[in-house]
Every structure is written in C-alpha cells, then in structure tokens.
Design a protein around this motif. Structure first.
Motif, PDB file in Angstrom:
ATOM      1  N   GLY A 134       0.799  -1.216   0.000  1.00 29.01           N
ATOM      2  CA  GLY A 134       0.000   0.000   0.000  1.00 29.01           C
ATOM      3  C   GLY A 134       0.832   1.265   0.000  1.00 29.01           C
ATOM      4  O   GLY A 134       0.358   2.325   0.410  1.00 29.01           O
ATOM      5  N   GLN A 135       2.052   1.173  -0.530  1.00 23.03           N
ATOM      6  CA  GLN A 135       2.972   2.306  -0.467  1.00 23.03           C
ATOM      7  C   GLN A 135       3.182   2.944  -1.845  1.00 23.03           C
ATOM      8  O   GLN A 135       3.054   2.293  -2.878  1.00 23.03           O
ATOM      9  CB  GLN A 135       4.320   1.864   0.096  1.00 23.03           C
ATOM     10  N   ASN A 136       3.535   4.210  -1.810  1.00 28.58           N
ATOM     11  CA  ASN A 136       3.880   4.972  -3.011  1.00 28.58           C
ATOM     12  C   ASN A 136       5.354   5.311  -2.944  1.00 28.58           C
ATOM     13  O   ASN A 136       5.774   6.141  -2.127  1.00 28.58           O
ATOM     14  CB  ASN A 136       3.043   6.248  -3.086  1.00 28.58           C
ATOM     15  N   ILE A 137       6.126   4.653  -3.783  1.00 28.74           N
ATOM     16  CA  ILE A 137       7.583   4.823  -3.776  1.00 28.74           C
ATOM     17  C   ILE A 137       7.955   5.851  -4.839  1.00 28.74           C
ATOM     18  O   ILE A 137       7.786   5.615  -6.041  1.00 28.74           O
ATOM     19  CB  ILE A 137       8.304   3.487  -4.058  1.00 28.74           C
ATOM     20  N   ARG A 138       8.450   6.994  -4.402  1.00 34.37           N
ATOM     21  CA  ARG A 138       8.815   8.062  -5.337  1.00 34.37           C
ATOM     22  C   ARG A 138      10.251   7.871  -5.810  1.00 34.37           C
ATOM     23  O   ARG A 138      11.174   7.790  -4.997  1.00 34.37           O
ATOM     24  CB  ARG A 138       8.654   9.427  -4.670  1.00 34.37           C
ATOM     25  N   LEU A 139      10.434   7.825  -7.122  1.00 38.65           N
ATOM     26  CA  LEU A 139      11.771   7.803  -7.727  1.00 38.65           C
ATOM     27  C   LEU A 139      11.915   9.084  -8.531  1.00 38.65           C
ATOM     28  O   LEU A 139      11.515   9.154  -9.696  1.00 38.65           O
ATOM     29  CB  LEU A 139      11.945   6.577  -8.639  1.00 38.65           C
ATOM     30  N   ASP A 140      12.449  10.108  -7.880  1.00 39.65           N
ATOM     31  CA  ASP A 140      12.426  11.432  -8.499  1.00 39.65           C
ATOM     32  C   ASP A 140      13.698  12.235  -8.292  1.00 39.65           C
ATOM     33  O   ASP A 140      13.738  13.419  -8.617  1.00 39.65           O
ATOM     34  CB  ASP A 140      11.222  12.229  -7.971  1.00 39.65           C
ATOM     35  N   GLY A 141      14.743  11.612  -7.749  1.00 43.08           N
ATOM     36  CA  GLY A 141      15.997  12.338  -7.543  1.00 43.08           C
ATOM     37  C   GLY A 141      15.893  13.450  -6.518  1.00 43.08           C
ATOM     38  O   GLY A 141      16.735  14.346  -6.478  1.00 43.08           O
ATOM     39  N   GLY A 142      14.847  13.406  -5.670  1.00 41.66           N
ATOM     40  CA  GLY A 142      14.682  14.409  -4.631  1.00 41.66           C
ATOM     41  C   GLY A 142      13.811  15.593  -5.004  1.00 41.66           C
ATOM     42  O   GLY A 142      13.745  16.565  -4.255  1.00 41.66           O
ATOM     43  N   VAL A 143      13.114  15.504  -6.129  1.00 36.36           N
ATOM     44  CA  VAL A 143      12.310  16.641  -6.599  1.00 36.36           C
ATOM     45  C   VAL A 143      11.190  16.989  -5.615  1.00 36.36           C
ATOM     46  O   VAL A 143      10.954  18.171  -5.322  1.00 36.36           O
ATOM     47  CB  VAL A 143      11.719  16.343  -8.000  1.00 36.36           C
ATOM     48  N   TYR A 144      10.498  15.970  -5.133  1.00 36.79           N
ATOM     49  CA  TYR A 144       9.362  16.225  -4.241  1.00 36.79           C
ATOM     50  C   TYR A 144       9.883  16.664  -2.889  1.00 36.79           C
ATOM     51  O   TYR A 144      10.605  15.922  -2.212  1.00 36.79           O
ATOM     52  CB  TYR A 144       8.490  14.991  -4.120  1.00 36.79           C
ATOM     53  N   GLN A 145       9.523  17.853  -2.470  1.00 29.88           N
ATOM     54  CA  GLN A 145      10.048  18.444  -1.259  1.00 29.88           C
ATOM     55  C   GLN A 145       9.166  18.078  -0.061  1.00 29.88           C
ATOM     56  O   GLN A 145       8.102  18.664   0.145  1.00 29.88           O
ATOM     57  CB  GLN A 145      10.122  19.966  -1.404  1.00 29.88           C
ATOM     58  N   SER A 146       9.589  17.083   0.705  1.00 26.04           N
ATOM     59  CA  SER A 146       8.822  16.655   1.870  1.00 26.04           C
ATOM     60  C   SER A 146       9.718  15.886   2.820  1.00 26.04           C
ATOM     61  O   SER A 146      10.600  15.138   2.372  1.00 26.04           O
ATOM     62  CB  SER A 146       7.652  15.777   1.420  1.00 26.04           C
ATOM     63  N   ALA A 147       9.493  16.075   4.099  1.00 27.13           N
ATOM     64  CA  ALA A 147      10.267  15.314   5.101  1.00 27.13           C
ATOM     65  C   ALA A 147       9.628  13.949   5.369  1.00 27.13           C
ATOM     66  O   ALA A 147      10.257  13.093   5.986  1.00 27.13           O
ATOM     67  CB  ALA A 147      10.371  16.096   6.404  1.00 27.13           C
ATOM     68  N   PHE A 148       8.392  13.749   4.933  1.00 24.44           N
ATOM     69  CA  PHE A 148       7.685  12.498   5.214  1.00 24.44           C
ATOM     70  C   PHE A 148       7.034  11.984   3.935  1.00 24.44           C
ATOM     71  O   PHE A 148       6.724  12.753   3.035  1.00 24.44           O
ATOM     72  CB  PHE A 148       6.604  12.695   6.281  1.00 24.44           C
TER      73      PHE A 148
END
Length: 258
Positions: free
Chosen positions: A244-258
């Motif tokens: 049930g997880q969303n794994i972001r592969l974006d090189g750090g683009v999405y700015q979030s601590a969580f």
C-alpha cells in the motif's frame, strides 16, 4: 542480493520500451519468466530477444492492454502470474479545456480502470497460492501537479486511492500492492513533456531540458534500469512487509520530510 524470484512468472504490461522494459529486464535478471506486452511488433520482438539472453522464457502479447482481448491473451499466456506490473501509456499532453467527455473517459480507462481489471483477474489466485506481487507504475504527478498531464494525474491518483484498502485486505496472504511514482526518468514520455513545456515557454528544447534537470537535486534524469531495480525489489521475497505504499523515484524533486 538474491531476491528469491527464480522460476516465478510475471506479466509486465507495456514493456517493449521505457519504464516497463526496465522492469522486465530487472525481473529477467532474477530468473523470472515473462509475458511482455507492446503495441509495436518490431520493438516488442527485439525486447523479447534481449530478455531471453538471461535464460528465461519470454512470451509476447501484442496490443493495447486496455483492450479486453489483449488482457485475455495475457492471462492465457500466463494463467497464474506471481507478479503483475501494471503499466500503460497515458493521455497525450493537452490543456484540460480541450478534453471532452470521451477523452476524459478514455484517460480514466487507460490509467485507472485497466490496472484494476487485471488485478481483479489475478489477485485471488495469488492469495490462494500464498504469494503475489502487484506493482503499479503511476507518476510523481499524483503528488505534484504537472500542467498538461491533468487527466493522467487524476486517473492515477484515483487508482492509488482505489487500491489502498484492497492492498491491506490481502497482505495476510503474502500478496502486496505497491505503486512506483517516476519523476523525470529518461524515457520518450519525459521528452514529450519537455517538448510541451518548451513550446509553452517559447524556448528551445535543450534550454527547457537543462532547466528541468537543474531543478532535480540529483542533477540528472533517472534511468529505466534503476527504476526496474526498484520494481524487482518490491516483487522480491524480501518485500512482503511493504504494501500500500507509493515509492517516489524522483531524484529528490518532491520536497517533503515524510
């Protein structure tokens, strides 16, 4: 690391090139027998030939995965898949004002309904056998809007919400459902978005590409190979506690601590 997948079987949708091919290659390296899918016969045959070099069986099903006949053929070629990787082309980049009802419904069919249909047809068998891995390729735009991809983003976000409870319902049977959210990966699709953005800004493609890469903390585009490696791990015997997880592969683009 041995991912424990040798001899398993997988259906990988839209896998003749790009992210789907990256996933198929990573699974083939782990000894997974494959059914791959594409619309272009020549490209799909070439991919199959390359994958067979890993010593696995590779069957081909041509056609749009949104067509029921193609889905039937996929399940005929692999009636009891251990792994399903849902992937499909999204709607073309368009201003949302240009989308009529038919276009809206087509987009939802491509990026929400189609993966749900394949999950409906495979999840119970996985649960009965005590092993199943479903990975959906969605998009970073589920979290972070990309102008012009509004229909694709909305449909993929709908898929994410639809499957969240379902993922928990089968976790006790060692069946997992996860989503990989690509950011800017070096594929034809990302180049199309760059062309669209360059046209909108009235600049040359190379300038727009440099601007977008400059906004990526990693300082580069991702690769289908590293995307595929992430997919293979989520399919592994070691990833049974991730669901049930969303794994972001974006090189750090999405700015979030969580």
């Amino acid at each position: 690391m041995d991912l424990g997948l040798k001899g398993k079987s997988a259906i990988v949708c839209a896998s003749s090139r790009g992210l789907g091919r990256g996933c198929a290659e990573a699974l083939a390296r782990e000894g997974v027998n494959l059914v791959i899918n594409g619309r272009n016969e020549q490209a799909t045959e070439k991919t199959a030939e390359d994958l067979r070099a890993h010593g696995v069986t590779v069957d081909i099903v041509l056609g749009s995965v949104s067509d029921h006949a193609t889905q039937d053929a996929l399940l005929e070629a692999c009636p009891q898949p251990d792994i399903v990787v849902n992937n499909n082309g999204g709607p073309a980049l368009r201003d949302f004002r240009e989308l009529d009802r038919d276009a809206l419904l087509d987009g939802v069919t491509q990026n929400m309904v189609t993966p749900i249909e394949l999950i409906q047809r495979t999840i119970d068998g996985m649960a009965e056998r005590g092993f199943g891995r479903i990975v959906n390729i969605t998009s970073l735009s589920v979290y972070q809007p990309i102008l012009g991809l509004d229909l694709s983003s909305g449909a993929r976000a709908g898929l994410t919400a639809f499957l969240a409870g379902i993922a928990r319902s089968v976790a006790g049977s060692n069946v997992t459902i996860n989503n990989i959210l690509p950011g800017k990966i070096d594929t034809d699709r990302i180049r199309q978005t760059m062309v669209y953005a360059a046209d909108k800004r009235g600049v040359e493609f190379d300038e727009e590409k440099a601007r977008q890469i400059g906004a990526i903390p990693a300082g580069r585009l991702g690769t289908p190979e590293e995307f595929g490696a992430t997919c293979a791990f989520l399919c592994s015997t070691h990833a049974g506690y991730i669901t049930g997880q969303n794994i972001r592969l974006d090189g750090g683009v999405y700015q979030s601590a969580f």
